[in-house]
Each structure stands twice: as structure tokens, then as C-alpha cells.
Design a protein around this motif. Structure first.
Motif, PDB file in Angstrom:
ATOM      1  N   THR A 109      38.915  37.797  38.933  1.00  0.00           N
ATOM      2  CA  THR A 109      39.343  38.591  40.073  1.00  0.00           C
ATOM      3  C   THR A 109      39.510  37.730  41.310  1.00  0.00           C
ATOM      4  OG1 THR A 109      38.166  40.499  39.141  1.00  0.00           O
ATOM      5  CG2 THR A 109      38.789  40.623  41.467  1.00  0.00           C
ATOM      6  N   ILE A 110      38.575  36.794  41.527  1.00  0.00           N
ATOM      7  CA  ILE A 110      38.675  35.890  42.675  1.00  0.00           C
ATOM      8  C   ILE A 110      39.911  35.000  42.544  1.00  0.00           C
ATOM      9  CG2 ILE A 110      37.570  33.910  43.799  1.00  0.00           C
ATOM     10  CD1 ILE A 110      34.880  35.270  43.182  1.00  0.00           C
ATOM     11  N   ALA A 111      40.192  34.508  41.349  1.00  0.00           N
ATOM     12  CA  ALA A 111      41.380  33.677  41.136  1.00  0.00           C
ATOM     13  C   ALA A 111      42.658  34.475  41.385  1.00  0.00           C
ATOM     14  CB  ALA A 111      41.380  33.111  39.719  1.00  0.00           C
ATOM     15  N   LEU A 112      42.662  35.747  40.987  1.00  0.00           N
ATOM     16  CA  LEU A 112      43.818  36.599  41.243  1.00  0.00           C
ATOM     17  C   LEU A 112      43.991  36.861  42.740  1.00  0.00           C
ATOM     18  CD1 LEU A 112      46.061  38.210  39.836  1.00  0.00           C
ATOM     19  CD2 LEU A 112      44.501  40.146  39.783  1.00  0.00           C
TER      20      LEU A 112
ATOM     21  N   PHE B  69      39.992  28.450  35.549  1.00  0.00           N
ATOM     22  CA  PHE B  69      39.601  27.610  34.417  1.00  0.00           C
ATOM     23  C   PHE B  69      38.111  27.772  34.106  1.00  0.00           C
ATOM     24  CE2 PHE B  69      38.307  23.539  32.510  1.00  0.00           C
ATOM     25  CZ  PHE B  69      39.107  23.578  31.381  1.00  0.00           C
ATOM     26  N   ALA B  70      37.276  27.745  35.149  1.00  0.00           N
ATOM     27  CA  ALA B  70      35.834  27.904  34.937  1.00  0.00           C
ATOM     28  C   ALA B  70      35.512  29.297  34.389  1.00  0.00           C
ATOM     29  CB  ALA B  70      35.082  27.660  36.236  1.00  0.00           C
ATOM     30  N   GLY B  71      36.188  30.318  34.886  1.00  0.00           N
ATOM     31  CA  GLY B  71      35.969  31.676  34.382  1.00  0.00           C
ATOM     32  C   GLY B  71      36.374  31.819  32.927  1.00  0.00           C
ATOM     33  N   PHE B  72      37.446  31.134  32.538  1.00  0.00           N
ATOM     34  CA  PHE B  72      37.874  31.167  31.130  1.00  0.00           C
ATOM     35  C   PHE B  72      36.819  30.519  30.235  1.00  0.00           C
ATOM     36  CE2 PHE B  72      40.222  29.385  27.515  1.00  0.00           C
ATOM     37  CZ  PHE B  72      40.734  30.558  26.989  1.00  0.00           C
TER      38      PHE B  72
ATOM     39  N   LYS C  39      27.771  43.901  24.517  1.00  0.00           N
ATOM     40  CA  LYS C  39      29.056  44.598  24.497  1.00  0.00           C
ATOM     41  C   LYS C  39      30.123  43.568  24.844  1.00  0.00           C
ATOM     42  CE  LYS C  39      27.085  48.922  26.127  1.00  0.00           C
ATOM     43  NZ  LYS C  39      27.050  49.882  27.246  1.00  0.00           N
ATOM     44  N   TYR C  40      31.260  43.652  24.217  1.00  0.00           N
ATOM     45  CA  TYR C  40      32.290  42.622  24.385  1.00  0.00           C
ATOM     46  C   TYR C  40      33.392  43.025  25.362  1.00  0.00           C
ATOM     47  CZ  TYR C  40      30.151  40.151  20.551  1.00  0.00           C
ATOM     48  OH  TYR C  40      29.261  39.464  19.772  1.00  0.00           O
ATOM     49  N   LYS C  41      33.172  44.081  26.135  1.00  0.00           N
ATOM     50  CA  LYS C  41      34.202  44.537  27.055  1.00  0.00           C
ATOM     51  C   LYS C  41      34.445  43.514  28.161  1.00  0.00           C
ATOM     52  CE  LYS C  41      33.434  47.772  30.197  1.00  0.00           C
ATOM     53  NZ  LYS C  41      33.196  49.059  30.835  1.00  0.00           N
ATOM     54  N   TYR C  42      33.416  43.092  28.863  1.00  0.00           N
ATOM     55  CA  TYR C  42      33.585  42.159  29.975  1.00  0.00           C
ATOM     56  C   TYR C  42      33.981  40.752  29.539  1.00  0.00           C
ATOM     57  CZ  TYR C  42      31.938  45.693  33.204  1.00  0.00           C
ATOM     58  OH  TYR C  42      31.827  46.833  33.941  1.00  0.00           O
ATOM     59  N   PRO C  43      33.448  40.214  28.458  1.00  0.00           N
ATOM     60  CA  PRO C  43      33.958  38.904  28.027  1.00  0.00           C
ATOM     61  C   PRO C  43      35.441  38.923  27.678  1.00  0.00           C
ATOM     62  CG  PRO C  43      31.843  39.288  27.011  1.00  0.00           C
ATOM     63  CD  PRO C  43      32.229  40.562  27.711  1.00  0.00           C
TER      64      PRO C  43
ATOM     65  N   ILE D 295      30.460  39.274  32.760  1.00  0.00           N
ATOM     66  CA  ILE D 295      30.654  39.844  34.085  1.00  0.00           C
ATOM     67  C   ILE D 295      31.028  38.757  35.078  1.00  0.00           C
ATOM     68  CG2 ILE D 295      29.474  41.025  35.986  1.00  0.00           C
ATOM     69  CD1 ILE D 295      27.897  42.560  33.824  1.00  0.00           C
ATOM     70  N   VAL D 296      30.375  37.587  34.979  1.00  0.00           N
ATOM     71  CA  VAL D 296      30.712  36.459  35.850  1.00  0.00           C
ATOM     72  C   VAL D 296      32.150  36.014  35.619  1.00  0.00           C
ATOM     73  CG1 VAL D 296      30.189  34.027  36.304  1.00  0.00           C
ATOM     74  CG2 VAL D 296      28.346  35.675  36.132  1.00  0.00           C
ATOM     75  N   SER D 297      32.572  35.986  34.377  1.00  0.00           N
ATOM     76  CA  SER D 297      33.943  35.608  34.046  1.00  0.00           C
ATOM     77  C   SER D 297      34.949  36.595  34.638  1.00  0.00           C
ATOM     78  CB  SER D 297      34.106  35.543  32.530  1.00  0.00           C
ATOM     79  OG  SER D 297      35.436  35.324  32.179  1.00  0.00           O
ATOM     80  N   THR D 298      34.648  37.877  34.568  1.00  0.00           N
ATOM     81  CA  THR D 298      35.533  38.887  35.141  1.00  0.00           C
ATOM     82  C   THR D 298      35.613  38.749  36.655  1.00  0.00           C
ATOM     83  OG1 THR D 298      34.943  40.381  33.330  1.00  0.00           O
ATOM     84  CG2 THR D 298      35.976  41.361  35.263  1.00  0.00           C
ATOM     85  N   ILE D 299      34.495  38.486  37.304  1.00  0.00           N
ATOM     86  CA  ILE D 299      34.481  38.299  38.756  1.00  0.00           C
ATOM     87  C   ILE D 299      35.270  37.051  39.140  1.00  0.00           C
ATOM     88  CG2 ILE D 299      32.979  37.764  40.721  1.00  0.00           C
ATOM     89  CD1 ILE D 299      30.890  39.625  39.406  1.00  0.00           C
TER      90      ILE D 299
END
Length: 104
Positions: free
Chosen positions: A26-29, A62-65, A78-82, A19-23
């Protein structure tokens, strides 16, 4: 001998790091879109603003990746958010890197 089937009735939960990675993706976008808008609005003279958006966006993507890739090693999730976070951050980072190397 036949392999014994093992069933797990433990409920899978969403990965916190995913979830943190997805957020972060989104911030990078959002930073990418803000850089494009500020550069368009200032008619190409948004040097400092575009640079600040660019560096922050590259760091977030980069950090989110990295966080998204590390979240795949968690157990019983669940592997949806990763998947979403890693893919989004990877694509946005490649776009940032291409813009950086082109010189925009």
C-alpha cells in the motif's frame, strides 16, 4: 488401507508478515500515485521529487514482495494477507521497474 483423516481444531491466525507485506504494498502504491501527481502538478519538472518517490517505492515494493513470499512458510495461518501483499507488491514493483527502464 485407507488414509486416516486428521482434523485440526486449532484456530488459524493472520500472518504478521503477510500484514506487513500488504502495508508495504500500500505504501509503495501511495508513492507511485504521489510521483504521478507531483509530476503532473509540476508539469514534468519534478525530477528530484519523482526520483525520491521512485526509489522509495521500488524499495518498499521489493521488500514487501520478499516478506510476503517468506510469510507463506509460516504454519497454521490464514493466507489472505500473504496473497494480497505478495500480489500487490509484485505488480507495483513491475510497474516501477517498467517506469525506470522507460526513463520516466
Amino acid at each position: 488401507m485407507a488414509k486416516k483423516m486428521m482434523y485440526s481444531f486449532e484456530e488459524k491466525k493472520n500472518s504478521g508478515n503477510g500484514i506487513v507485506s500488504t502495508i508495504m504494498g500500500t505504501i509503495a502504491l501511495v508513492f507511485l500515485l504521489a510521483m504521478i501527481y507531483s509530476s503532473y502538478y509540476m508539469r514534468g519538472e519534478a525530477g528530484l521529487y519523482a526520483g525520491a518517490f521512485g526509489i522509495c517505492g521500488m524499495i518498499f515494493s521489493f521488500a514487501g514482495f520478499i516478506v510476503g513470499i517468506m510469510s507463506f512458510s509460516e504454519k497454521n495461518i490464514k493466507y489472505k494477507y500473504p496473497k494480497i501483499g505478495s500480489l500487490m507488491c509484485g505488480v507495483v514493483f513491475v510497474i516501477w521497474l517498467a517506469l525506470f527502464l522507460i526513463g520516466f
